[in-house]
Structure formats: structure tokens, C-alpha cells
Design an enzyme around this catalytic site. Structure first.
Site, short mmCIF file in Angstrom:
data_model
loop_
_atom_site.label_atom_id
_atom_site.label_comp_id
_atom_site.label_asym_id
_atom_site.label_seq_id
_atom_site.Cartn_x
_atom_site.Cartn_y
_atom_site.Cartn_z
N GLY A 240 33.49 47.14 19.54
CA GLY A 240 34.19 45.25 18.81
C GLY A 240 35.53 45.24 18.23
N GLY B 81 36.63 42.96 16.24
CA GLY B 81 37.01 41.57 15.60
C GLY B 81 37.02 41.88 14.47
N GLY B 82 36.92 40.82 13.56
CA GLY B 82 36.89 40.95 11.95
C GLY B 82 36.22 42.38 11.28
N ILE B 83 35.31 42.82 12.09
CA ILE B 83 34.85 43.50 11.21
C ILE B 83 34.76 44.92 11.92
CG2 ILE B 83 31.95 44.64 10.78
CD1 ILE B 83 31.06 41.65 10.80
N HIS C 272 22.84 28.57 11.89
CA HIS C 272 21.61 28.00 10.59
C HIS C 272 21.43 27.22 10.24
CE1 HIS C 272 20.59 32.68 10.10
NE2 HIS C 272 21.76 32.79 10.60
N GLY D 27 33.90 34.80 14.36
CA GLY D 27 32.61 34.50 15.12
C GLY D 27 31.42 34.96 13.97
N THR D 28 31.39 35.34 12.71
CA THR D 28 30.74 35.12 11.31
C THR D 28 30.41 33.74 11.14
OG1 THR D 28 31.78 37.12 10.60
CG2 THR D 28 29.86 35.78 9.41
N GLU E 40 28.23 32.18 13.64
CA GLU E 40 26.62 32.66 12.73
C GLU E 40 26.16 32.09 12.40
OE1 GLU E 40 26.21 36.77 14.93
OE2 GLU E 40 26.82 37.08 12.82
N LYS F 219 22.04 40.01 11.94
CA LYS F 219 21.70 39.45 10.68
C LYS F 219 20.09 38.80 11.29
CE LYS F 219 26.31 38.81 9.33
NZ LYS F 219 26.78 38.82 10.37
#
Ligand code: IKT
Length: 364
Positions: A10, A12-14, A233, A225-226, A229, A158
């Protein structure tokens, strides 16, 4: 610790920030990075600056279903945390080259498999993937087991319900020689570990309350993406509905909340991970927070409050706070790397299976 080679799944940001933070740590050599478009691999060490420069602002941001059409976690499942991925392979609006924009990368039909195939030269793999399908990370882990990988896997997942799926694989990981650290970001992760430490004053823990604040104005693109996610919630959404939102619909949700989203009682694995470590019952743990995408300042101070009773009958609350100046990127990726380093030590010592962040002290 001897030099540790690692890969990130991945970009992406992470994934990208992990590569960046690793440059500030001793003994870590990033040797592979992939997204669904391709893979960059160099066992002398990736040129992280080049890779970041090439992929910055060039992440997947296209909407898609993220659904898998196969039993295995494969290329079509490989999402960046910049956005969900369509299963068709057909280019979506806003889709772009991802990691193959880097001169070090090449397109691949099955980037995960390419990394598994070189697993003998990779000490640790960080799974920097959003888990829109609950069994996605477990299925990726299955592929590593099937491919004969014997090393460290670290995820930043998560949701509470995924931990049980990983626990079910403990025997397979032990047989394979895999040390798996689950929930190794900020929450679950860093803050779960902090709660475990704060609980040490007590003989009985009554409650653990995790309350986070994130300001994401400049980091918004990197963390789409975060944000998606997190939206899952909100009471009016769930994983399935949030996964299918287009980028415009996500922006509309954000606008409806004037850029500030508040989350209460999130399904975050801190609860089962604290129970698993014997600290308290899962039902005594709450996780919530505020995400402000209009500002970079944290809208609230990130705090872990652990209330309990001491051996001599006093009731008290120990609190752990993060400084408002520390960013989410620092508080997710620093700990993820810290847990990865510790897991490599455990793996070299022959300790295999599934570990949570409340059971390990991250390395530095
Ligand atoms: C995560 O990525 O671990 C969860 C996110 C919250 C991060 C909290 C960081 C706190 C801080 O930097 O002060 C969110 C739930 N997506």
C-alpha cells in the site's frame, strides 16, 4: 538490532509516511513497496525520496467498490489507503499510476505475490491497507503463509471483529514462523499500549476511554482512505455504504458536518486487544474522537483515560495525553515502525503467533 529489511503493501498516506519515517530510524532498510498497479523492489534499499516525490499527489483517489471477485486477496484487492479499488481492473474516474510513477517500480499483475516470492530476503512487511472487507488483512496473511513466508507481518487495522479472524490463524502463523502484530497504528496501537501502561496502578480497571483529535487540512489528500474508514463509523453509514461513496459524496458528507466529524463509540479493536492482554473487559473500553478536515490543528487533545481501583482501595483516573503538536502521521507511523522493530526481535528469538499492541513495548 541488525539491519532489518522491510516492505510496505500500500502506497497511500500510511505506506508512504512509513517509508519516510523509516529514514529517521536506525537499522531499517525499505526494500519493497507496492500498490495494485505495481511493485518497486531494490534489496540495496529503495530510494525513498524518489519514490515519495513520484507518488506524492499521485495516489489512487478514484471511487470503486473495493469488492473482490476471487477467493484470494489478489491484485484486484490491493488497495492503497488513498481510496477503494474496483474489482474490474477498469480504470475509474480519478485513477492514476500509483507506485509505477516511480522510476524504481514496474507494473505487476500480482504485486503481493512478487513480494511473497522474495520473502526470504524481507524481515518484515507492513500491511498499510484499508480493510474495507473485514477479512481482507487475514486473507493477505493467508497468502504469506501459503507462500512460505517466515517473518514479521504488521497491520494498522481498526475494527474489533478482525482480531478474532487473526487469532484463528495463530497455529498457522506459528507453524510458518510468522510473528504477526495486529492493530499497530495509533488507535488501536500506540494508545492501546498507553492504556495498558496506565492500568498498572490498578488492581481492577473500570474503564478505558480513548478520545482522539485529528486536524487533516493539508493531510486530507493523503488520507482519503482513512477519512472514508472513519465515515463508516458515523451512525448513518457502515462499511459497505461508506465503501461505495464517490469522492463527491464523501465531500458532501464532510460539508454537511461543516468539515468537523465527531465519532462516538467507534468499533475499534482497542477493546478486544485490551481484553486479550488481560487489562479489562472489552465492553469497558470506548473509543471516539473528532476529525477536522478544515484545519491542521487538532480539534481536541488526544487523551487516554484509565479509571480503576488501586490495591489499597483508592479509585483514580490515570491519563495519557499526546501533545497537540504531534501529527496523526507521527502518531500512526512512529508506533507502527516501533512495533515492527520489536516484532523482528521476537521473530529472531523464535516467538511466533499473533501479538497485540498491549502485549509488546514498541522499539525506537
Ligand atoms: C488510526 O489511524 O490509528 C486511527 C485514526 C486516529 C488517529 C489518532 C491520532 C491521534 C493524534 O495524532 O493525536 C482515525 C480513527 N482514523
Amino acid at each position: 538490532m541488525n539491519d532489518t529489511t522491510f516492505a510496505v503493501l500500500g502506497t497511500g498516506g500510511i505506506g508512504r509516511r512509513t517509508l519516510e519515517v523509516s529514514q529517521h530510524k536506525d537499522g531499517l532498510t525499505p526494500v519493497a513497496a507496492c500498490d495494485r498497479h505495481g511493485v518497486a523492489m531494490d534489496f540495496d534499499g529503495l530510494d525513498v525520496d524518489e519514490l515519495l516525490e513520484a507518488t506524492e499527489g499521485n495516489i489512487d483517489s478514484g471511487p470503486g467498490t473495493g469488492e473482490s471477485d476471487g477467493a484470494d486477496a489478489s491484485r484486484d484487492d490491493l488497495e492503497t489507503d488513498g481510496g477503494a479499488v474496483a474489482s474490474s481492473g477498469v480504470k475509474q474516474h480519478g485513477e492514476n499510476a500509483g507506485v509505477v510513477a516511480s522510476a524504481q517500480a514496474r507494473p505487476s499483475e500480482d504485486p503481493i505475490q512478487e513480494i511473497i516470492d522474495r520473502g526470504d530476503a524481507i524481515d518484515a512487511v507492513l500491511l498499510a491497507l484499508p480493510n474495507y472487507e473485514h477479512d481482507f488483512i487475514p486473507r493477505v496473511a493467508d497468502r504469506f503463509v501459503a507462500g512460505g513466508y517466515a517473518g514479521v507481518l504488521v497491520d494498522v487495522l481498526k475494527r474489533s471483529r478482525v482480531i478474532g479472524m487473526l487469532d484463528e490463524r495463530t497455529g498457522a502463523f506459528e507453524d510458518a514462523g510468522i510473528t504477526f502484530v495486529c492493530g499497530a497504528g495509533a488507535t488501536p496501537g500506540f494508545l492501546t499500549g498507553a492504556a495498558a501502561l496506565a492500568a498498572q496502578s490498578f488492581v481492577e480497571v473500570e474503564s478505558v476511554d480513548i478520545w482522539w483529535g485529528v486536524g487533516l487540512k493539508s493531510g486530507y489528500e493523503d488520507n482519503r482512505g482513512t477519512v472514508r474508514e472513519d465515515i463508516a463509523h458515523l451512525p448513518e453509514y457502515d462499511i459497505d455504504t461508506a465503501r461505495t461513496l464517490s469522492e463527491d459524496e464523501i465531500e458532501a458528507v464532510i460539508d454537511e458536518h461543516d468539515g468537523v466529524l465527531e465519532f462516538d463509540d467507534m468499533e475499534h479493536a482497542d477493546d478486544v486487544l485490551l481484553e486479550r492482554a488481560g487489562i479489562c473487559d472489552a465492553e469497558d473500553v470506548t473509543v471516539g474522537g473528532i476529525l477536522d478536515v478544515e484545519r491542521d490543528e487538532k480539534p481536541t487533545t488526544t487523551t487516554v483515560s484509565v479509571t480503576g481501583t488501586t490495591f489499597d482501595g483508592e479509585t483514580g483516573t490515570n491519563t495519557f495525553e499526546l501533545d497537540d503538536a504531534t501529527s496523526m502521521a507521527a502518531n500512526v507511523n512512529g508506533p507502527a515502525i516501533g512495533y515492527l522493530k520489536t516484532a523482528v526481535c521476537r521473530n529472531r528469538a523464535g516467538e511466533y503467533g499473533v501479538f497485540g499492541p498491549a502485549e509488546l513495548m514498541p522499539g525506537f
